[in-house]
Design a protein around this motif. Structure first.
Motif, PDB file in Angstrom:
ATOM      1  N   ARG A   3       0.840  -1.196   0.000  1.00  0.00           N
ATOM      2  CA  ARG A   3       0.000   0.000   0.000  1.00  0.00           C
ATOM      3  C   ARG A   3       0.872   1.242   0.000  1.00  0.00           C
ATOM      4  O   ARG A   3       1.876   1.305   0.693  1.00  0.00           O
ATOM      5  CB  ARG A   3      -0.888  -0.020   1.239  1.00  0.00           C
ATOM      6  N   TYR A   4       0.495   2.234  -0.790  1.00  0.00           N
ATOM      7  CA  TYR A   4       1.205   3.512  -0.898  1.00  0.00           C
ATOM      8  C   TYR A   4       2.664   3.308  -1.309  1.00  0.00           C
ATOM      9  O   TYR A   4       3.573   3.401  -0.516  1.00  0.00           O
ATOM     10  CB  TYR A   4       1.144   4.320   0.399  1.00  0.00           C
ATOM     11  N   ALA A  26      -3.150   2.956  -4.012  1.00  0.00           N
ATOM     12  CA  ALA A  26      -2.301   4.082  -4.413  1.00  0.00           C
ATOM     13  C   ALA A  26      -1.006   3.581  -5.063  1.00  0.00           C
ATOM     14  O   ALA A  26       0.062   4.133  -4.849  1.00  0.00           O
ATOM     15  CB  ALA A  26      -2.020   5.003  -3.222  1.00  0.00           C
TER      16      ALA A  26
END
Length: 98
Positions: A3-4, A26
């Motif tokens: 994530r991210y 993201a």
């Protein structure tokens, strides 16, 4: 996919894969489409460079496919398909055919 900050690179020319899960995390996506250079020769040198760099990363142990921990035999390929269809695979789902 982390994530991210995760990043996916694909050499798949086309498919029906949804990119929505990447956006929900993201993540970023890069596609290297190799069909045109293979058919026409246009851009072949640049794509060859990209693929040679990817091969070097693989050989150095810095790039590897993510594989689901489960392995299926050819006789249980239907079970493997069910895992993929249900979105339960964690990486590529392997079916041993040998």
């Amino acid at each position: 996919m982390r994530r991210y900050g995760g990043h996916v690179v694909s050499i798949l020319g086309w498919g029906t894969h949804s990119l929505a899960p990447l956006f929900f995390r993201a993540a970023t996506y890069s596609g290297v489409f190799t069909l045109l250079p293979l058919l026409s020769g246009e851009g072949r040198e640049a794509h060859g460079t990209i693929l040679r760099e990817a091969a070097a990363l693989v050989e150095a142990g810095l790039l590897a496919p993510r594989l689901d921990a489960r392995r299926f035999a050819l006789v249980t390929a239907g079970d493997a398909h069910a895992v993929v269809a249900a979105g339960q695979g964690r990486g590529k789902v392997v079916v041993d055919v040998g």
